[in-house]
Every structure is written in C-alpha cells, then in structure tokens.
Write a protein that holds these residues in place. Structure first.
Motif, PDB file in Angstrom:
ATOM      1  N   TYR A 165       0.892  -1.155  -0.032  1.00  0.00           N
ATOM      2  CA  TYR A 165      -0.074   0.066   0.035  1.00  0.00           C
ATOM      3  C   TYR A 165       0.746   1.227   0.177  1.00  0.00           C
ATOM      4  CZ  TYR A 165      -3.431  -3.238   1.826  1.00  0.00           C
ATOM      5  OH  TYR A 165      -4.416  -4.393   1.888  1.00  0.00           O
TER       6      TYR A 165
ATOM      7  N   PRO B  99      -4.589   1.776  10.094  1.00  0.00           N
ATOM      8  CA  PRO B  99      -5.727   1.454  10.891  1.00  0.00           C
ATOM      9  C   PRO B  99      -5.532   1.185  12.366  1.00  0.00           C
ATOM     10  CG  PRO B  99      -5.438   0.286   8.811  1.00  0.00           C
ATOM     11  CD  PRO B  99      -4.158   0.897   9.018  1.00  0.00           C
TER      12      PRO B  99
ATOM     13  N   ASP C  75      -6.528  -6.120  13.070  1.00  0.00           N
ATOM     14  CA  ASP C  75      -7.835  -6.603  12.668  1.00  0.00           C
ATOM     15  C   ASP C  75      -8.561  -5.720  11.596  1.00  0.00           C
ATOM     16  OD1 ASP C  75      -7.563  -9.094  14.135  1.00  0.00           O
ATOM     17  OD2 ASP C  75      -8.347  -8.142  15.826  1.00  0.00           O
ATOM     18  N   ALA C  76      -8.259  -4.550  11.698  1.00  0.00           N
ATOM     19  CA  ALA C  76      -8.769  -3.542  10.771  1.00  0.00           C
ATOM     20  C   ALA C  76      -8.169  -3.696   9.276  1.00  0.00           C
ATOM     21  CB  ALA C  76      -8.682  -2.057  11.251  1.00  0.00           C
ATOM     22  N   LEU C  77      -9.066  -3.796   8.292  1.00  0.00           N
ATOM     23  CA  LEU C  77      -8.637  -3.605   7.230  1.00  0.00           C
ATOM     24  C   LEU C  77      -8.057  -2.410   6.589  1.00  0.00           C
ATOM     25  CD1 LEU C  77     -11.368  -5.222   5.131  1.00  0.00           C
ATOM     26  CD2 LEU C  77      -9.194  -6.475   5.798  1.00  0.00           C
TER      27      LEU C  77
ATOM     28  N   SER D 122      -7.935  -0.808   4.123  1.00  0.00           N
ATOM     29  CA  SER D 122      -9.203   0.194   3.286  1.00  0.00           C
ATOM     30  C   SER D 122      -9.950   1.036   4.373  1.00  0.00           C
ATOM     31  CB  SER D 122      -9.951  -0.833   2.323  1.00  0.00           C
ATOM     32  OG  SER D 122     -10.667  -1.773   3.224  1.00  0.00           O
ATOM     33  N   THR D 123      -9.662   0.701   5.521  1.00  0.00           N
ATOM     34  CA  THR D 123     -10.679   1.418   6.667  1.00  0.00           C
ATOM     35  C   THR D 123      -9.991   2.694   6.658  1.00  0.00           C
ATOM     36  OG1 THR D 123      -9.544   0.788   8.540  1.00  0.00           O
ATOM     37  CG2 THR D 123     -11.398  -0.594   7.984  1.00  0.00           C
ATOM     38  N   VAL D 124      -8.779   3.281   6.075  1.00  0.00           N
ATOM     39  CA  VAL D 124      -8.081   4.154   6.013  1.00  0.00           C
ATOM     40  C   VAL D 124      -8.264   4.753   4.618  1.00  0.00           C
ATOM     41  CG1 VAL D 124      -6.149   5.828   6.763  1.00  0.00           C
ATOM     42  CG2 VAL D 124      -6.888   4.018   8.375  1.00  0.00           C
ATOM     43  N   PRO D 125      -9.216   5.666   3.961  1.00  0.00           N
ATOM     44  CA  PRO D 125      -9.227   5.691   2.497  1.00  0.00           C
ATOM     45  C   PRO D 125      -7.933   6.195   1.811  1.00  0.00           C
ATOM     46  CG  PRO D 125     -11.069   6.427   3.703  1.00  0.00           C
ATOM     47  CD  PRO D 125     -10.223   6.112   4.570  1.00  0.00           C
TER      48      PRO D 125
ATOM     49  N   TRP E   6      -4.917   5.022   2.330  1.00  0.00           N
ATOM     50  CA  TRP E   6      -4.060   3.892   1.843  1.00  0.00           C
ATOM     51  C   TRP E   6      -4.599   3.304   0.796  1.00  0.00           C
ATOM     52  CZ3 TRP E   6       0.491   3.387   3.594  1.00  0.00           C
ATOM     53  CH2 TRP E   6       1.044   3.862   5.040  1.00  0.00           C
TER      54      TRP E   6
END
Length: 185
Positions: A17, A26, A30-32, A34-37, A39
């Motif tokens: 990324y 994130p 466990d958080a993807l 993609s939860t931080v747009p 990245w």
C-alpha cells in the motif's frame, strides 16, 4: 534439538500500500487497510514476493598486531522491492510521479512527465494463516523502476524499489504483528 516448527513463516499472502506521508494506520491489525481511505493498494503482486536490501559503508580499525578493534558504519541505506502486476492508477502514480491521468468519453489519457521526488508512506502486509505482519514505512520513495516488458509472452509488470528514509528519531520502519511466537516478555 532447539527450536520450534511453529516459528518459521511462509508468507502465503501479501499486499503493498501507498499513502501520503503522515497517513495514520488502521487502529489495529484486525482492521483492514481500506478502513483508512488514503491507503491505496497496488493490486496483485508477483509470486517472487518482496525483498529488502541493505547497503552501508564500513571502515575497520585495527590495533597493533592486526587485531580488529572497531568497525565504523556509515551511509546506511535500506530499500524494499516489489513487482506490481497491475497497471492501475496507484501503480501509475508510483512509477510516474508528477504525471497525470484524465478520462473523457471512455478514453484514458496518461501524460507522463519527467519523474519528480514524491516521498510517501508505505505498508507491506504479509499473511501466514492467522498471523499478520504489517511493515509500516513512514517515509519512502520509489527510486527505481525496472524494465517494463510489453509482449505477448510475458505479463506486463512494474518492479519498483522503494528507498526507505529515516524519520527524525532515526526510525526506518516499524513492524506490527500478532505472532504469538514473537511476543516480548
């Protein structure tokens, strides 16, 4: 025999990324990502994996009689290399920093300019079963792009080398993982 067969890692999955420097990770493993747009994934990676290289100059100092007494290290450099198999906007931006893409009436126009310096943050995420490792590179820059083959017999691929820069505390990168074998006491 010392050791445990639970300890070696065979990274069966990986993602790479990029984000603007200073982008937060994130909140946990466990958080993807993609939860931080901010990245953006580069997409599919070559089965060759990623490789880290180290380079530094050393000077050895000897005492009387030829006994090695000290080694001075300088000009330490680290980089990481991955091969991106997709020709998406993220890869285009890494390979051609400062260039642009526009789309009008279904036609993409890629205007490629002479590359400029573009420091960013990077994450290499590796997976081995339930074990996840995220290598966070707070400051890096694509400094090399390998030869790109355009043919009917080979996949078009972009081998990129990211030079890793230290932050103000001399930190090059931080690894985060949930590996129970690597837990600090």
């Amino acid at each position: 025999m010392a050791g445990s067969t639970d300890n070696p890692r065979l990274w069966e999955g990986a993602d790479f990324y990029a984000a603007p420097s200073g982008t937060a990770l994130p909140v946990n493993l466990d958080a993807l990502m993609s939860t931080v747009p901010a990245w953006k994934a580069v997409g599919l990676l070559s089965e060759d994996g990623a490789s880290e290289s180290r380079d530094e100059d050393t000077s050895d100092f000897y005492g009387w009689g030829g006994k090695l007494i000290r080694t001075k290290r300088s000009k330490h450099k680290r980089s990481i290399k991955v091969t991106c198999l997709e020709d998406n906007l993220t890869v285009f931006g890494l390979v051609n920093p400062g260039s642009t893409v526009t789309t009008a009436t279904g036609v993409n126009t890629r205007t490629v300019k002479i590359p400029r310096s573009d420091k960013q943050s990077f994450v290499l995420e590796l997976v081995d079963g339930d074990i996840t490792k995220r290598r966070h590179i707070p400051i890096g820059e694509v400094t090399e792009v390998g030869e790109v083959t355009l043919s009917e017999s080979d996949l078009q691929a972009y081998e990129i080398t990211v030079t890793i820069y230290p932050d103000s505390a001399d930190v090059l990168y931080v690894d985060y993982d949930n590996d129970p074998q690597a837990t600090a006491a």
